[in-house]
Motif scaffolding. Structure first.
Motif, PDB file in Angstrom:
ATOM      1  N   PRO A 116       0.490  -0.975   0.134  1.00 59.02           N
ATOM      2  CA  PRO A 116       0.210  -0.079  -0.008  1.00 59.02           C
ATOM      3  C   PRO A 116       0.930   1.230  -0.016  1.00 59.02           C
ATOM      4  O   PRO A 116       0.047   2.466  -0.144  1.00 59.02           O
ATOM      5  CB  PRO A 116      -1.254  -0.018   1.563  1.00 59.02           C
ATOM      6  N   GLY A 117       2.245   1.483  -0.025  1.00 61.12           N
ATOM      7  CA  GLY A 117       2.803   2.128   0.234  1.00 61.12           C
ATOM      8  C   GLY A 117       2.832   2.705   1.228  1.00 61.12           C
ATOM      9  O   GLY A 117       2.394   2.438   2.246  1.00 61.12           O
ATOM     10  N   PRO A 118       3.543   4.235   1.895  1.00 57.28           N
ATOM     11  CA  PRO A 118       3.235   4.596   2.888  1.00 57.28           C
ATOM     12  C   PRO A 118       2.491   4.962   3.896  1.00 57.28           C
ATOM     13  O   PRO A 118       1.039   5.611   3.272  1.00 57.28           O
ATOM     14  CB  PRO A 118       4.790   6.065   2.691  1.00 57.28           C
ATOM     15  N   CYS A 119       2.865   4.479   5.148  1.00 62.17           N
ATOM     16  CA  CYS A 119       1.688   5.443   6.226  1.00 62.17           C
ATOM     17  C   CYS A 119       1.500   6.464   6.562  1.00 62.17           C
ATOM     18  O   CYS A 119       2.466   7.928   6.004  1.00 62.17           O
ATOM     19  CB  CYS A 119       2.157   4.907   7.032  1.00 62.17           C
ATOM     20  N   ARG A 120      -0.156   7.140   5.899  1.00 64.96           N
ATOM     21  CA  ARG A 120      -0.401   8.616   6.005  1.00 64.96           C
ATOM     22  C   ARG A 120      -0.687   8.667   7.363  1.00 64.96           C
ATOM     23  O   ARG A 120      -1.569   9.924   7.331  1.00 64.96           O
ATOM     24  CB  ARG A 120      -1.267   8.833   5.224  1.00 64.96           C
ATOM     25  N   LEU A 121      -1.087   8.395   8.741  1.00 65.53           N
ATOM     26  CA  LEU A 121      -1.546   8.309   9.844  1.00 65.53           C
ATOM     27  C   LEU A 121      -0.300   9.700  10.585  1.00 65.53           C
ATOM     28  O   LEU A 121      -0.761  10.301  11.132  1.00 65.53           O
ATOM     29  CB  LEU A 121      -0.755   7.383  11.332  1.00 65.53           C
ATOM     30  N   ASP A 122       1.039   9.531  10.134  1.00 68.33           N
ATOM     31  CA  ASP A 122       1.870  11.500  10.155  1.00 68.33           C
ATOM     32  C   ASP A 122       0.929  12.539   9.492  1.00 68.33           C
ATOM     33  O   ASP A 122       1.781  13.588   9.798  1.00 68.33           O
ATOM     34  CB  ASP A 122       2.803  11.344  10.123  1.00 68.33           C
ATOM     35  N   SER A 123       0.409  12.480   8.585  1.00 63.48           N
ATOM     36  CA  SER A 123      -0.578  13.530   8.254  1.00 63.48           C
ATOM     37  C   SER A 123      -1.204  14.700   9.027  1.00 63.48           C
ATOM     38  O   SER A 123      -1.630  13.910  10.810  1.00 63.48           O
ATOM     39  CB  SER A 123      -1.743  13.365   7.076  1.00 63.48           C
ATOM     40  N   ALA A 124      -0.734  15.896   8.412  1.00 59.66           N
ATOM     41  CA  ALA A 124      -2.221  17.086   9.251  1.00 59.66           C
ATOM     42  C   ALA A 124      -3.636  16.212   9.550  1.00 59.66           C
ATOM     43  O   ALA A 124      -3.932  16.527  10.842  1.00 59.66           O
ATOM     44  CB  ALA A 124      -1.829  18.404   8.405  1.00 59.66           C
ATOM     45  N   ALA A 125      -4.012  15.846   8.618  1.00 56.57           N
ATOM     46  CA  ALA A 125      -5.466  15.716   9.551  1.00 56.57           C
ATOM     47  C   ALA A 125      -5.238  14.004  10.092  1.00 56.57           C
ATOM     48  O   ALA A 125      -6.948  14.270  10.617  1.00 56.57           O
ATOM     49  CB  ALA A 125      -6.312  15.207   7.316  1.00 56.57           C
ATOM     50  N   ALA A 126      -4.622  13.714  10.167  1.00 57.48           N
ATOM     51  CA  ALA A 126      -4.530  12.468  10.851  1.00 57.48           C
ATOM     52  C   ALA A 126      -4.053  12.642  12.340  1.00 57.48           C
ATOM     53  O   ALA A 126      -5.312  12.298  13.369  1.00 57.48           O
ATOM     54  CB  ALA A 126      -4.223  11.163  10.370  1.00 57.48           C
ATOM     55  N   ILE A 127      -2.869  13.793  12.657  1.00 59.94           N
ATOM     56  CA  ILE A 127      -2.742  14.664  13.407  1.00 59.94           C
ATOM     57  C   ILE A 127      -4.568  15.149  14.039  1.00 59.94           C
ATOM     58  O   ILE A 127      -4.947  15.495  15.680  1.00 59.94           O
ATOM     59  CB  ILE A 127      -1.708  14.940  13.999  1.00 59.94           C
ATOM     60  N   GLU A 128      -4.920  15.649  13.803  1.00 60.53           N
ATOM     61  CA  GLU A 128      -6.305  16.837  13.638  1.00 60.53           C
ATOM     62  C   GLU A 128      -7.197  15.784  14.607  1.00 60.53           C
ATOM     63  O   GLU A 128      -8.226  15.753  15.786  1.00 60.53           O
ATOM     64  CB  GLU A 128      -6.810  17.695  12.379  1.00 60.53           C
ATOM     65  N   ALA A 129      -7.378  14.772  13.473  1.00 64.75           N
ATOM     66  CA  ALA A 129      -8.476  13.418  14.025  1.00 64.75           C
ATOM     67  C   ALA A 129      -8.359  13.302  15.601  1.00 64.75           C
ATOM     68  O   ALA A 129      -8.714  12.620  16.481  1.00 64.75           O
ATOM     69  CB  ALA A 129      -8.494  12.195  13.131  1.00 64.75           C
ATOM     70  N   ALA A 130      -6.721  12.927  15.333  1.00 62.36           N
ATOM     71  CA  ALA A 130      -6.298  11.692  16.996  1.00 62.36           C
ATOM     72  C   ALA A 130      -6.554  13.039  18.258  1.00 62.36           C
ATOM     73  O   ALA A 130      -7.008  12.453  19.050  1.00 62.36           O
ATOM     74  CB  ALA A 130      -5.088  11.849  16.960  1.00 62.36           C
ATOM     75  N   ASN A 131      -6.657  14.603  17.782  1.00 69.91           N
ATOM     76  CA  ASN A 131      -6.924  15.247  18.919  1.00 69.91           C
ATOM     77  C   ASN A 131      -8.304  15.336  19.617  1.00 69.91           C
ATOM     78  O   ASN A 131      -8.348  15.422  20.694  1.00 69.91           O
ATOM     79  CB  ASN A 131      -6.329  16.995  18.245  1.00 69.91           C
ATOM     80  N   PHE A 132      -9.371  15.657  18.267  1.00 72.63           N
ATOM     81  CA  PHE A 132     -10.108  15.389  18.611  1.00 72.63           C
ATOM     82  C   PHE A 132     -10.731  14.319  19.758  1.00 72.63           C
ATOM     83  O   PHE A 132     -11.332  14.380  20.202  1.00 72.63           O
ATOM     84  CB  PHE A 132     -11.175  15.505  17.365  1.00 72.63           C
ATOM     85  N   TYR A 133     -10.680  13.097  18.752  1.00 71.46           N
ATOM     86  CA  TYR A 133     -10.710  11.688  19.745  1.00 71.46           C
ATOM     87  C   TYR A 133      -9.902  11.941  21.014  1.00 71.46           C
ATOM     88  O   TYR A 133     -10.883  11.318  21.646  1.00 71.46           O
ATOM     89  CB  TYR A 133     -10.265  10.558  18.214  1.00 71.46           C
ATOM     90  N   SER A 134      -9.011  12.020  21.017  1.00 74.17           N
ATOM     91  CA  SER A 134      -8.322  12.425  22.912  1.00 74.17           C
ATOM     92  C   SER A 134      -9.541  13.310  23.110  1.00 74.17           C
ATOM     93  O   SER A 134      -9.610  12.833  24.365  1.00 74.17           O
ATOM     94  CB  SER A 134      -7.134  12.571  22.804  1.00 74.17           C
ATOM     95  N   ARG A 135     -10.192  14.327  23.077  1.00 73.98           N
ATOM     96  CA  ARG A 135     -11.282  15.623  23.928  1.00 73.98           C
ATOM     97  C   ARG A 135     -12.019  14.533  23.788  1.00 73.98           C
ATOM     98  O   ARG A 135     -12.943  14.799  24.942  1.00 73.98           O
ATOM     99  CB  ARG A 135     -11.255  16.663  22.941  1.00 73.98           C
TER     100      ARG A 135
END
Length: 492
Positions: free
Chosen positions: A273-292
């Motif tokens: 599948p190629g490189p993982c994209r969990l380090d993208s800005a969108a993924a990090i924004e999602a993680a911040n919301f999920y944590s809240r």
């Protein structure tokens, strides 16, 4: 006279790579040895007719302990009456099933002819160990799929039945659990006017509802309705596969994904599948919301998988939650008439609803007669008639994977209370969730099981405060890249 084993049977070396480490392999071997299913006895009677040509034979079906399998296992008589075949059903928790299937396919002896082929942990890593069902579809001496493969919901057929090739079919869609928004309609109606005034929007779930609104609703219940419900929201956030599922809905809604071309990686699947994209800005924004979001959820969420969450919701511990739609039957028995359903909220990009369906496959280690007999079961078990029977079953349930079943008058009528098929109360929500723009598909890649573990382990650290969302996403991406870069061991 025995039929030679197929030349394309998967090598033992390839299959054993799918069992994580020597300890897991030993555990799987122990499980396999402890099974009383034994080998099969399949003999053809060519003059007995299509459905009776294997009468007196025995088949073994290995399945996760799911709703449709519970319904079928409780009443195998209709299949035996139709075909004369005895069917042994072994049900296991998914990880144990994966271990057994890996060892069984590697042995070349096909203890289990019919396999519950989870798309991510069985189909993707072991596709070469499954029969291309087109060979059986083309056999005029066998019964064909009622209404054809076109009757299966298209997103189900692709996600649960195929891998890489759009033409090859490895499994027939069998179940379709999907994460949707489950909420206490009675409480939303009781407090609707107050919430609308306080929050500045109509809280009743709709296609326009957002995750920010979901957060605000949950917090409002926490602060204003403790006499009726302890917490506004609950989640399946245990350090477990359930946590990956719960988080993924938010990830996709925010425009993040695990890899580029997520629709293709999750639909047909990919080997690389190629490189993982969990380090993208969108993924990090999602993680911040999920944590809240989890910071205001029921505290026991960190100990709940889907069963824990389902039990808590039915016990009145939370006003709403994302959970698999097949908990509707339990909701209706514990909270009759009080629960309703909607697609999950929208993020900045879309609504995303995790699909968890699976298909029935046939082991490629089978003899020609074994796979033909197994085909009879696969066609029967996924037929409209049996999907309708499963809907009505008191022992199991499940919901249909076929368009035609949803169009049956008695099923359409059951979408509204009073309903004799409580799981179909979710039909309006899941039909929207299954549309291509709304369905959530985790990566269908050979190494997914290890990637999944990395994801929920790092998410759990984040929720416990051991890492921040940025760090969690970047660490997970790095781990997944190492896992995927090892590639897939070629068969020898």
């Amino acid at each position: 006279m025995s039929t030679p084993r197929p030349e394309n049977a998967v090598s033992r070396r390839r299959l054993l790579t799918g069992v994580a480490g020597g300890a897991a392999a030993l555990a799987a071997s122990s499980l396999l040895g402890g099974c009383g299913a034994g080998g099969s006895a399949v003999t053809r009677h060519p003059d007995a007719g299509m459905w009776r040509q294997y009468q007196g034979s025995t088949l073994n079906f290995i399945s996760e302990n799911t709703a449709p399998t519970a319904a079928i296992a409780a009443n195998t008589a209709p299949f035996t009456e139709l075909t004369g075949i005895n069917i042994n059903i072994v049900t296991l928790e998914l990880s144990a099933l994966v271990q057994k299937v890996a060892l069984d396919l590697a042995s070349g002896r096909s203890t289990y002819q019919v396999i519950y082929a989870d798309p991510y942990q069985v189909l993707a890593p072991y596709a070469k160990g499954l029969v291309d069902l087109r060979e059986l579809m083309a056999d005029p001496s066998l019964p064909q799929i009622p209404l054809g493969v076109g009757d299966f919901i298209p997103t189900h057929l692709e996600a649960a039945g195929k891998f890489v090739s759009p033409d090859t079919i490895y499994a027939l869609p069998y179940d379709c659990p999907t994460l949707i928004w489950q909420y206490r309609r009675d409480l939303f109606e009781k407090y609707r006017d107050r919430m609308s005034h306080d929050l500045g929007f109509d809280p009743m779930p709709s296609d326009a509802s957002t995750w920010d609104q979901y957060y605000a609703i949950a917090r409002w219940f926490n602060d204003n309705a403790r006499d009726d419900v302890p917490y506004g929201t609950g989640h399946q956030a245990k350090q477990h596969d359930s946590l990956m599922n719960d988080f993924s809905n938010v990830l996709w809604a925010y425009g993040g994904d695990y890899f580029d071309n997520g629709g293709q990686v999750g639909g047909l699947g990919m080997v690389d599948p190629g490189p993982c994209r969990l380090d993208s800005a969108a993924a990090i924004e999602a993680a911040n919301f999920y944590s809240r979001l989890l910071s205001i959820a029921h505290p026991a969420s960190l100990s709940w998988d889907w069963d824990g969450l389902g039990n808590a919701f039915a016990a009145g511990q939370v006003a709403m939650c994302p959970n698999w739609h097949e908990y509707a039957a339990s909701n209706e028995s514990k909270l009759p008439g009080k629960v309703d359903y909607a697609p999950l909220p929208r993020g900045p990009v879309r609504s995303a609803n995790m699909y968890g369906g699976t298909g029935l496959g046939i082991s490629a280690s089978t003899t020609a007669d074994e796979r033909r007999a197994a085909w009879l079961f696969a066609v029967w078990a996924t037929s409209p008639e049996i999907e309708l029977a499963n809907l009505k079953s008191k022992a199991g349930g499940g919901t249909p994977t076929r368009t035609s079943v949803y169009q049956m008058p008695e099923v359409v009528a059951a979408e509204h209370r009073p309903s004799s098929m409580p799981n179909i109360l979710t039909a309006a929500a899941v039909s929207k969730a299954w549309e291509p723009q709304n369905i959530g598909l985790r990566p269908k890649i050979p190494m997914w099981n290890e990637c999944d573990t990395a994801i929920f382990t790092q998410l759990s650290r984040m929720l416990l405060g051991d890492s921040g969302p940025d760090e969690a996403m970047r660490d997970t991406a790095a781990q997944i890249n190492r896992i995927v870069s090892r590639g897939w061991v070629a068969s020898s």
